[in-house]
Enzyme design. Structure first.
Site: not given
Length: 286
Positions: A178, A182
């Site tokens: 993640y 991102k």
């Protein structure tokens, strides 16, 4: 409240406030077509409601689950026309069909996201880890690629979603997929902004909102300064207004006070502030 994390503004917001209210005439979305990917729940749903409150003429709701999209649609004001499109942001052919159906648009909000099950890299199944890049990075790239040709040629806005990218890995152990994906979205946002002169593109950190992704990350709401879902939703409406033009190509937090941000506009535009760089690299004014 006082900022619990390093902040560009002295004021840290946890809830919506007058300056970002969708009811402000200056933030009106009247006559605009708004596309929201990931509109079936959480921040995406709240963002759809915010643009309906701002008077958007057409809100296109994109997501993988028809039932949740229809639930979002039922929350919208009858004054805003809305449409439901069951599609994955990783399916280029399906996205092209949706783009053809919607036609010219003004605002594209990319809220769809994926978080792999928290685990050390050595113990993480590759497919689960990589799905974060498929959804978060490829999904952002494909959605932008497919919809840019039908953007309002005079002015349009794309808002991507980033989270936790400034936090050190020691605070996010087990969330490498993640975290890394991102950060890639932030850099992708910068490229989209540089390549499209007539499209405002910015990346928004939505704050700490108790969504499905937040829960799956293992974070505990009782241990963090939590925010209302209306904060990032209403901030997105403000971010697509002329007030926020100085933030093109930048990553911004929904928690930052917009009046204090505007006071820093010249400073932000003078260099590489709010972009993804290597700390200390000697190109502050490029």
């Amino acid at each position: 409240m006082s900022p619990p994390l390093p902040s560009l503004t002295a004021t840290w917001r946890n809830d919506t406030y007058a300056a970002i209210s969708p009811s402000r005439p200056e933030l009106s979305a009247a006559g605009k077509t708004v596309i929201i990917a990931g509109a079936g729940s959480g921040i995406g749903r709240a963002t759809a409601l915010a643009f309906a409150q701002a008077g958007a003429s057409h809100i296109a709701l994109l997501g993988r689950t028809e039932a949740t999209l229809l639930e979002t649609q039922r929350t919208l004001s009858a004054t805003s026309k809305s449409s439901v499109h069951v599609v994955s942001v990783t399916d280029e052919a399906a996205l092209r069909e949706v783009a053809s159906t919607i036609g010219t648009w003004d605002i594209l909000v990319l809220s769809a996201g994926h978080i792999a099950d928290p685990a050390p890299i050595a113990d993480t199944p590759v497919d689960n880890w990589w799905q974060s890049f498929e959804t978060n990075v490829k999904g952002t790239m494909l959605s932008s690629k497919v919809f840019i040709p039908t953007a309002n040629p005079t002015h349009a806005a794309i808002i991507t979603t980033s989270a936790a990218v400034v936090l050190p890995p020691t605070m996010l152990v087990g969330l490498s997929a993640y975290h890394c994906s991102k950060l890639a979205v932030v850099k992708l946002t910068e490229h989209l902004a540089a390549e499209n002169k007539n499209i405002f593109v910015a990346s928004l950190h939505p704050g700490m909102v108790e969504t499905e992704i937040f829960s799956k990350s293992g974070a505990k709401a009782e241990q963090l300064p939590m925010d209302t879902v209306q904060l990032p939703a209403h901030f997105t409406v403000w971010l697509t207004s002329p007030d926020a033009a100085f933030l093109k190509g930048r990553q911004v937090w929904a928690n930052w006070d917009v009046e204090e941000l505007k006071a820093k506009a010249a400073e932000i535009q003078a260099g590489l502030q709010l972009t993804a760089t290597i700390d200390g690299w000697p190109f502050p004014n490029v």
